[in-house]
Design a protein around this motif. Sequence first.
Motif, short mmCIF file in Angstrom:
data_model
loop_
_atom_site.label_atom_id
_atom_site.label_comp_id
_atom_site.label_asym_id
_atom_site.label_seq_id
_atom_site.Cartn_x
_atom_site.Cartn_y
_atom_site.Cartn_z
N ALA A 1 -31.25 -51.63 11.96
CA ALA A 1 -31.94 -50.73 12.65
C ALA A 1 -33.21 -51.19 13.14
O ALA A 1 -33.68 -50.51 14.10
N LEU A 2 -33.72 -52.36 12.86
CA LEU A 2 -35.02 -52.69 13.21
C LEU A 2 -34.91 -53.56 14.40
O LEU A 2 -35.90 -53.23 15.34
N LEU A 3 -33.92 -54.34 14.72
CA LEU A 3 -33.66 -55.35 15.65
C LEU A 3 -33.60 -54.68 16.99
O LEU A 3 -34.23 -54.94 17.76
N PRO A 4 -32.68 -53.67 17.21
CA PRO A 4 -32.58 -53.10 18.54
C PRO A 4 -33.77 -52.49 19.13
O PRO A 4 -34.27 -52.96 20.34
N PRO A 5 -34.61 -51.49 18.54
CA PRO A 5 -35.76 -51.00 19.30
C PRO A 5 -36.72 -52.25 19.29
O PRO A 5 -37.84 -52.09 20.08
N MET A 6 -36.90 -53.04 18.44
CA MET A 6 -37.86 -54.14 18.40
C MET A 6 -37.52 -55.18 19.72
O MET A 6 -38.57 -55.36 20.54
N LEU A 7 -36.25 -55.26 19.96
CA LEU A 7 -36.01 -56.13 21.41
C LEU A 7 -36.08 -55.34 22.44
O LEU A 7 -36.42 -55.79 23.60
N GLU A 8 -35.86 -54.28 22.34
CA GLU A 8 -35.86 -53.04 23.67
C GLU A 8 -37.28 -52.84 23.82
O GLU A 8 -37.71 -52.91 25.23
#
Length: 509
Positions: free
Chosen positions: A290-297
């Motif tokens: 859940a953390l990685l996608p918003p962090m990357l985008e």
Amino acid sequence: MQTPHSPAAPLNRGMITLSIMLATLMQTLDSTIANVALPHMQGSLSASQDEISWVLTSYIVAAAIATPLTGWLTARFGITRLLAIAISGFTVASALCGMSESLVQIVGARLLQGLFGAALVPLSQSILLDINPREKQPQAMAIWGVGVMVGPILGPTLGGWLTDSYNWRWVFFINLPIGAFALFGVLTYLPKGRQTRPIKLDFFGFATLSLAIGALQALLDRGQQLDWFNSTEICIEALVAGVSFVFFAIHTATAGKDSFFRYELLKDRNFVTGTCFIFVIGAVMYATRALLPPMLEALMGYPVATTGLVTAPSGVGTMIAMLLAGRLVARLEVRAMLLAGFLISAVALYQMMGYTLVLSESDIVWPGVIQGFGLGLVFVPLSAVTFATLSPELRADGTAIFSLLRNIGSSIGISVVQALVTRNTQVVHSALVEHATTSNGALNQYFDPGSASSMESLNQLITQQASMIAYVDAFKLMFIVTLCVVPLLAVVRTRRRPAGEEAPHVAMD
């Protein structure tokens, strides 16, 4: 209720496994596949951002409430009939989701999806344990784990591709052929047993547990949006969850054999310890995803498709580890494999603690693969040892509770880390701003204090840095939690099959 299999009609274990794994994959994919399609649904269904979130929460709440019913429904209808009903209902509900023309229609269809899909994962695990002799159960759990753990990881990637290539409705229509093949396999290859005996449902126990789970899920899903306990709604949901659970616990302790929850499960040390482990695994695995996608985008400007590509390899690591663990668990000490898996996962989280705003794609891919490998290495022996000392008549109830704790762990993990990221971003932003003054000569070399655009650029840079620090703190928390559960391995007891012991009979209906 149990039907030993006759040698005259050998089981087609391959087709049974394929059929129930298709059903499992269908259900686990739907837990995340709709996430990336929400913006498209929002415009098509004329819904607000708050309203469209119920497409996700309605499914989670319905599945959470219905999961504990799996044991009672299995005893009442039998595994084969219940599995066929669950697959049929889930497939029809998926078609209704794809055909929905309003928010009310799709939320109602998602509720049906959750209710019918709740039994698919625990039933598939129970069937694989029943149709395989003890020495083959670790390999069976490896195959089952691939569907359970890889489905949610691949969901966003598949959902994004379907939405971009076709439209959001295919996120649900994809379930129709999968469900049809799974249903055909179940009806064709699973043995049919005699009629089960009627049993009484403990309605009070079910009602109080359902209220507790439903209120907790609603609290976790809406807490961040409503500012947690500053909201009256969240306070009411917390009160309902707490009071309902207290009533459920007291009722379970005093109702004896008539209780909805099989208290005999609590007498099995391996089962209790295993559910604690799966709770943590659910929290760490899903929270990371859940953390990685918003962090990357949001912080690094990754397109949605690229985000899916760099996060998907973690699923490859999980699959490799599960297939490997299925072969190694019969040769190695289970606790040693669990320890290795947790330590490997901790290494990956330690690498994530070093993330900065300047990352290459390999910096994202390899920690994900390592973490996926570690979790896969844990999942197979954990599934086997959790049920190794549990009597067969308790398996349906046990697998339901096992799945329930994994789901609750994932919900709590996601909510906690997202809340911490939001809060810590604000705290760190305030701390950094204190040093961004006109007296800071080093800062004035790059930013003009008298220029509004320059100050806006500075504020954006500070916000990015604060967000990155908040994400790193969340990874650090998961690293600490992973290490803290390792001492629980001391209470796990392994059960070796004595020489000459026969493999368990098949128990379907």
